[in-house]
Design an enzyme around this catalytic site. Structure first.
Site, PDB file in Angstrom:
ATOM      1  N   SER A  50       0.197  -1.327  -0.506  1.00  0.00           N
ATOM      2  CA  SER A  50       0.268   0.045   0.333  1.00  0.00           C
ATOM      3  C   SER A  50       1.037   1.381   0.410  1.00  0.00           C
ATOM      4  O   SER A  50       1.795   1.499   0.123  1.00  0.00           O
ATOM      5  CB  SER A  50      -0.506   0.140   1.122  1.00  0.00           C
ATOM      6  OG  SER A  50      -0.724   0.436   2.101  1.00  0.00           O
ATOM      7  N   LYS A  51      -0.160   2.592  -0.295  1.00  0.00           N
ATOM      8  CA  LYS A  51       0.669   3.863  -0.134  1.00  0.00           C
ATOM      9  C   LYS A  51       2.222   3.801   0.692  1.00  0.00           C
ATOM     10  O   LYS A  51       2.224   4.361   0.512  1.00  0.00           O
ATOM     11  CB  LYS A  51      -0.129   4.538  -0.546  1.00  0.00           C
ATOM     12  CG  LYS A  51      -0.470   5.005  -1.808  1.00  0.00           C
ATOM     13  CD  LYS A  51      -0.938   6.397  -2.116  1.00  0.00           C
ATOM     14  CE  LYS A  51      -2.031   6.289  -4.223  1.00  0.00           C
ATOM     15  NZ  LYS A  51      -3.120   7.110  -3.591  1.00  0.00           N
ATOM     16  N   ARG A  52       2.133   3.247   2.081  1.00  0.00           N
ATOM     17  CA  ARG A  52       2.308   3.559   3.523  1.00  0.00           C
ATOM     18  C   ARG A  52       3.704   3.016   2.696  1.00  0.00           C
ATOM     19  O   ARG A  52       5.205   3.121   3.414  1.00  0.00           O
ATOM     20  CB  ARG A  52       2.293   3.610   4.683  1.00  0.00           C
ATOM     21  CG  ARG A  52       1.801   2.163   5.287  1.00  0.00           C
ATOM     22  CD  ARG A  52       0.401   1.522   6.299  1.00  0.00           C
ATOM     23  NE  ARG A  52       0.428   0.133   5.936  1.00  0.00           N
ATOM     24  CZ  ARG A  52       0.902  -0.580   6.737  1.00  0.00           C
ATOM     25  NH1 ARG A  52       2.855  -0.663   7.276  1.00  0.00           N
ATOM     26  NH2 ARG A  52       0.644  -2.364   6.203  1.00  0.00           N
ATOM     27  N   GLY A  94       5.467   3.277   0.055  1.00  0.00           N
ATOM     28  CA  GLY A  94       5.887   3.495  -0.917  1.00  0.00           C
ATOM     29  C   GLY A  94       5.212   3.644  -2.359  1.00  0.00           C
ATOM     30  O   GLY A  94       4.187   3.780  -1.725  1.00  0.00           O
TER      31      GLY A  94
END
Ligand code: GLU
Length: 478
Positions: A253-255, A257
């Site tokens: 997920s975006k956390r 990268g």
């Protein structure tokens, strides 16, 4: 004659193209290439609330950027269009009716509240939820009555017990007990198809021979096979790819990268490197050489050899691989790709060939194109001297810089070889006269001209900056 291989990717435009979808697209593309087949792009935008034109455009652009161009699709057309589900809404009801007529489906008038109640009861009893079949045996009169009240039915597929077995191209034999599925909706009460129904009708009409997709869809496959069978249609072969997990083994997920292809590109990753990297998430080259272009991968690709397990997305490895591509890329193309990242600088004072040389001499240590912002700064702007203050105030700089400035006055900037030789003489002079190590002499010069202790080849820097600029920068230290 064996049937023509036709594969598809079917992204929903409810987000930018995810790197995982890029891998699915690549494996489909490679399989089609290998089998001399066709590769179709279908946009699954039945959920109009979550779909957007911007996301659709992002999907197109990202796939094109990766070079995963499709043979048929919404923009290029083809014999089985339209390729956008929202343009196919008139197709699905006919097939739903066909299933009702054959006794495979029925109208369901249950409201959301009714269904919520059923869910709650199942939850209380701690049993998996299955639709109660409340509407299965409604008489024609009862149905007419409900419709007369203005209640619009959804349509449910009737799932009878059966042990369903299929041979997954990636995972091998898979078995499902359909009694666990429950009668599922194929058409919503608003007249639009559910995912499971639309996907089958489209794959059937588009003559898709192989469905290669992420294993998050594996629980949908039995439902889809049941629909094919009820329609007497040929069931495609399925291949489910393992998931792509973050280094901590959670869902990527975006956390962790970037996850969208366009974000990776914005961060300075090269599409060639991204493609090569995602190919290795589940596939391994037979000769162990990991850096391969898409044609080399295609030549070596066998769908049966795709790993059935999950893959870990190692950002570190992607960085390494991107660096490798940057080092080897044709300099003109690399410069084209790099310049947009340097738009904060006035690059116009350099010619194209000078700009190519700037990139050439700075590309070696970088991993992403955005690194160039820092690494080329001193070519375009006044150096920042914070890091080298001490060095520039030291004895070596005090001796070397005035002497060097004097020399530069007499350099012929059209004769690079001569500058090269004179720099060598200068190092020898300071070694013999002052005992300075050659690198100490060069550090002083580098610090004065670039504000750094490391960086591109000194001769290239001097030549690229030119006589006036070199003298100007040196004059600060006299
Ligand atoms: N629209 C589905 C998705 O975005 C496609 C699933 C499939 O390939 O069948 O995941």
């Amino acid at each position: 004659m064996t049937e023509k291989v036709r594969v598809r990717i079917a992204p929903s435009p409810s987000g930018n193209l995810h790197i995982g979808t890029a891998r699915t697209a690549l494996f489909n593309y490679l399989f089609a290439k290998k089998m001399n087949g066709e590769y179709v792009l279908r946009i699954e935008d039945t959920d109009l609330d979550r779909s957007s034109e911007d996301f659709k455009q992002n999907i197109f652009d990202s796939l094109h950027a990766l070079g995963l161009d499709w043979d048929e699709g919404p923009d290029v057309g083809g014999p089985y269009g339209p390729y956008k589900q929202s343009e196919r809404f008139d197709i699905y009801p006919k097939f739903a009716q066909m299933l009702i007529d054959k006794g495979y489906a029925y109208e369901c008038f249950c409201s959301n509240e009714d269904l919520d109640k059923e869910h709650e009861i199942a939850k209380e009893k701690k049993i998996p939820y299955k639709y109660s079949r409340k509407c299965l045996n409604l008489t024609p009169e009862e149905r007419a009555e409900l419709k007369a009240k203005g209640i619009k039915p959804s349509i449910r597929f009737k799932v009878d017990y059966k042990e369903l077995v299929f041979n997954d191209l990636v995972k091998g034999e898979l078995k499902f007990d359909t009694s666990l599925i429950g009668d599922f909706a194929i058409m919503k009460s608003n007249g639009t198809p559910t995912y499971n129904f639309a996907v089958v009708i489209d794959d059937m009409l588009m003559k898709i021979s192989h469905v290669i997709r992420g294993e998050d869809h594996i629980s949908n496959t039995p439902k889809q096979i049941l629909i094919y069978e009820a329609l007497d249609a040929q069931v495609p072969k399925f291949g489910h790819l393992g998931m792509i997990l973050a280094p901590d083994r959670s869902k990527l997920s975006k956390r962790h990268g970037a996850t969208a292809v366009s974000d990776f590109i914005k961060q300075g990753y090269l599409t060639e490197a991204l493609l090569n990297f995602v190919a290795l998430l589940g596939w391994a080259p037979s000769d162990g050489v990991e850096i391969k272009n898409v044609n080399e991968i295609a030549a070596d690709f066998r769908i049966g050899e795709i790993s059935s397990s999950n893959s870990i997305f190692e950002y570190e490895k992607l960085n390494w691989m991107n660096g490798q591509y940057i080092k080897k890329m044709d300099i003109s193309r690399l410069t084209d790709l790099a310049l947009p990242f340097l738009n904060m600088y006035d690059t116009s004072k350099f010619s194209r060939s000078q700009l190519e040389r700037i990139i050439e001499v700075t590309r070696e240590p970088i991993t992403v194109l955005t690194d160039l912002v820092h690494d080329t700064q001193y070519f375009f702007e006044k150096p920042v001297y914070d890091e080298v203050k001490e060095l520039l105030e030291g004895e070596i700089a005090k001796n070397v810089l005035p002497y060097f400035k004097n020399e530069v006055e007499n350099y012929d900037f059209n004769n690079e070889q001569e500058i090269h030789d004179k720099l060598a003489d200068l190092r020898t002079y300071f070694k013999e006269q002052f005992g300075y190590k050659p690198k100490e002499t060069m550090w002083a010069i580098r610090a004065a001209l670039t504000g750094r202790t490391r960086g591109a080849d000194m001769l290239a820097i001097i030549v690229l900056l030119g006589k006036d600029e070199v003298l100007k920068r040196l004059s600060n230290f006299m």
